[in-house]
Design an enzyme around this catalytic site. Structure first.
Site, PDB file in Angstrom:
ATOM      1  CG  ASP A   1      -1.142   1.052   1.696  1.00  0.00           C
ATOM      2  OD1 ASP A   1      -2.257   1.737   0.581  1.00  0.00           O
ATOM      3  OD2 ASP A   1      -1.480   1.899   2.507  1.00  0.00           O
TER       4      ASP A   1
ATOM      5  CE  LYS B   1      -5.669   0.344  -2.030  1.00  0.00           C
ATOM      6  NZ  LYS B   1      -4.932   0.175  -0.667  1.00  0.00           N
TER       7      LYS B   1
ATOM      8  CG  ASP C   1      -4.269  -0.700   2.792  1.00  0.00           C
ATOM      9  OD1 ASP C   1      -4.418  -0.765   1.609  1.00  0.00           O
ATOM     10  OD2 ASP C   1      -3.647  -0.742   3.807  1.00  0.00           O
TER      11      ASP C   1
END
Length: 658
Positions: A360, A532, A554
């Site tokens: 990230d 993601k 995340d």
């Protein structure tokens, strides 16, 4: 040998509440171990095999019935996790450690009980009891060293504010967030979390959504703009009209993503279970062949049963119960000393095969806070003077850009000057008189473009001008600062042949600047949190993937990667969704994780070789292959061999510290 995988399915499967479950299971194993070990002492003392081995004799009337009674308790109470574990493993069609232990203790128990009631042969009660004790100890050691059950969903729910200030008829009332309905209006004060997804109807403020969306720059929100529940309001007050409630909210959808990703985790088996699977096959097939062979050759069913039982009990080596847990206990301790916590065993085993690391950006490769990256000067003013004057003007502001400028001035030891006639001009910046000079800090949109400033803006940096009487005398570029450690982390991973990539919610320009600065192989920009996990799935087609992240955005990606690694100072949610947590907040530790995983795996393989290697001798001898030469492996001789392999395994595990 992973207890999460065994009798207790992985805590990832449970989602919330795993922690409590793990502690209860740990206490349960400990209790069963202590009770079984106490009962094993009289079993050993009254066992003829042990008396012969140690050269003493104790004559107790009805000794065999006392031993049978004690062994029954050990088998049912101590063996319970293995007897229920075999059911779970067979249901999942993945026979492993639990199946092996359950087969060995069941054969030992029923055969020995038959011997007590007159079937010819020697009983294995002492072997049954010690096997259960050691297996319980192994499970307990391992569970204690890796307990960190996943509480990701509880943590996600906690991010949401519980209360809101609802605006009624001219009054403000405190209500729970659940009580809000679509169309309600709520007041969000400076510094508070926005309670729910909605649209701003009044007020203007900068809002920090970094933890939710990965956008490093606080975003200005004014009437007509949407805001997300859980984001942190900056310096202004906002009135927000509720647009989404319950399951429709952004954070609820992230919760759902994490839950789904946890449930779809692949059910891989770890190394000890794979070894156990082969031993189950060997035990059952060689046991059956031994029985049939002796019945055919000698026609003595009693002798054939004794040989077959000996084979099946010997196939489950005591050392196997400790081979992996002892290595795990040492490697977990080493990991903690190196600054990372292992929360999920199988993922740590997979780390040795990592081919790509996806980082990230915000808060992981970068510091997650605005800082001054470039200072430009116009018309002869020097850099430090530009910074000092800009810091003087921004000294009273709470805006993230102001904080970044002040921090840089502080680092350089510059003291802000005194101001007169200070005023903030909405949408334009701030102005004041400093030592007779009329100065202003303003954004570039109202000014003529400068090629140097445009170049910085193309990198996604935020630029502000310092003006004197309306003319630029300097410009300051601010961006999320790249961590010094990130360069070394990327270099070390690339030296190991691992591809380094970046996944960020930030815009292309910022991402390109950071990727170029760090020498990354690839980057994906403008990726929304729900996308993601999909990006990780794409990369997984080509590599075993580790995801390193720190934000709520995340969490789904951390769960869907082969190995999820959280930077410790990030949100609790990221930490709870990860398999491994880097306590020191240092991306360089990712390389250390891969190195330790490789060494740990090698040590496990060695230990499994020692634990099962003795079977290569013992099984054929127990089956009676050498009986023609008068060599038959008695249970007593088997016990000596077994103890030796257990000691070797324990010593070898300690050598990992080297």
């Amino acid at each position: 040998m992973d207890p999460h995988h065994e009798h207790h399915p992985p805590t990832h499967e449970h989602g919330a509440g795993g922690g409590h479950h793990g502690h209860a299971a740990l206490a349960d194993f400990k209790r069963r171990f202590i009770v079984s070990t106490i009962l094993t002492v009289p079993i050993l003392i009254l066992s003829p095999t042990i008396q012969m081995l140690l050269g003493f004799s104790v004559d107790v009337p009805g000794a065999e019935y006392i031993v049978l009674l004690l062994a029954t308790v050990v088998y049912l109470y101590g063996g319970y996790p293995f007897l229920t574990g075999i059911v779970d493993e067979l249901k999942a069609r993945m026979p492993g450690m639990m199946t092996l232990i359950a087969v060995a203790i069941t054969v030992a128990y029923f055969y020995s009980a038959a011997v007590v009631f007159g079937v010819p042969g020697e009983g294995f009660f002492w072997e049954l009891a010690t096997l259960i004790d050691i297996m319980l100890l192994g499970h307990w050691i391992e569970m204690r060293s890796v307990l960190g059950a996943s509480r990701a969903l509880e943590e996600l729910v906690r991010i949401m504010p519980q209360e809101a200030h609802r605006l009624g008829d001219g009054a403000v009332e405190e209500v729970t967030v659940e009580a809000l309905g679509v169309g309600d209006r709520v007041l969000v004060k400076p510094g508070e979390k926005i309670p729910i997804d909605g649209v701003v109807v009044d007020g203007e403020s900068s809002v920090d959504e970094a933890m939710l969306t990965g956008e490093s720059q606080p975003v200005t929100r004014r009437a007509g703009d949407t805001v997300i529940g859980g984001a942190i309001n900056g310096e202004g007050s906002l009135v927000v009209e509720v647009k989404k409630v319950g399951a429709d909210t952004y954070l609820s959808q992230v919760v759902d993503l994490v839950r789904r990703a946890q449930e779809s985790r692949s059910r891989t088996q770890d190394l000890a279970n794979r070894a156990a699977f082969y031993l189950v096959v060997i035990a059952l097939s060689v046991g059956a062949l031994t029985f049939l062979g002796w019945v055919y050759l000698v026609g003595d069913a009693g002798f054939a049963i004794e040989r077959a039982a000996t084979v099946m009990v010997i196939t489950c080596p005591h050392a196997l119960g400790l081979a992996v847990p002892l290595v795990i206990a040492v490697s977990t301790a080493l990991a903690a000393q190196s600054g990372f916590l292992i929360r999920e065993r199988q993922a740590f085993e997979r780390a040795k095969d990592i081919g790509a690391v996806v980082f990230d950006k915000t808060g992981t490769l970068t510091e997650g806070r605005f800082g001054v990256t470039d200072l430009l000067t116009f018309g002869g003013t020097d850099e430090e003077e530009v910074l000092r004057l800009a810091a003087s003007l921004e000294a009273r502001s709470e805006h993230p850009i102001a904080k970044g400028i002040l921090r840089e001035a502080e680092v350089r030891g510059l003291t802000p000057a005194a101001l007169e006639e200070f005023r903030a001009v909405p949408g334009r910046g701030v102005e004041a008189v400093v030592a007779g000079r009329r100065l202003q800090v303003a954004s570039p949109e109202h000014l003529e473009a400068d090629p140097r400033v445009e170049a910085l803006q193309r990198q996604g940096k935020t630029v502000v001008y310092l003006l004197e009487d309306g003319t630029p005398i300097g410009a300051l570029a601010l961006a999320d600062i790249v961590r010094k450690e990130s360069r070394e982390a990327v270099a070390r991973l690339k030296a190991m042949g691992i591809h380094c990539m970046m996944l960020t919610g930030d815009n292309r320009f910022v991402a390109a600047w950071v990727a170029e600065d760090l020498g990354l192989d690839q980057f994906f920009a403008g990726v929304l949190p729900h996308e993601k996990a999909d990006k990780i799935a794409e990369v997984r087609k080509d590599y075993v993937v580790a995801m390193v992240g720190d934000g709520i955005n995340d969490a789904p990606a951390l769960v869907s990667a082969d190995v999820g690694i959280a930077i410790g100072a990030g949100t609790d949610v990221a930490v709870e969704s990860a398999d491994i947590v880097l306590v020191r907040n240092d991306p360089r530790d990712v390389a250390a994780v891969v190195e330790l995983s490789k060494k740990t795996y090698a040590k496990m393989v060695q230990n499994l070789f020692w634990a099962t290697g003795y079977n290569a001798f013992a099984i054929p001898l127990a089956a009676g292959v050498a009986s023609g030469y008068g060599i038959l492996l008695t249970p007593a001789a088997g016990a000596i061999l077994m103890s030796a392999s257990t000691v070797i395994v324990a010593v070898n595990a300690r050598l990992l510290r080297r």
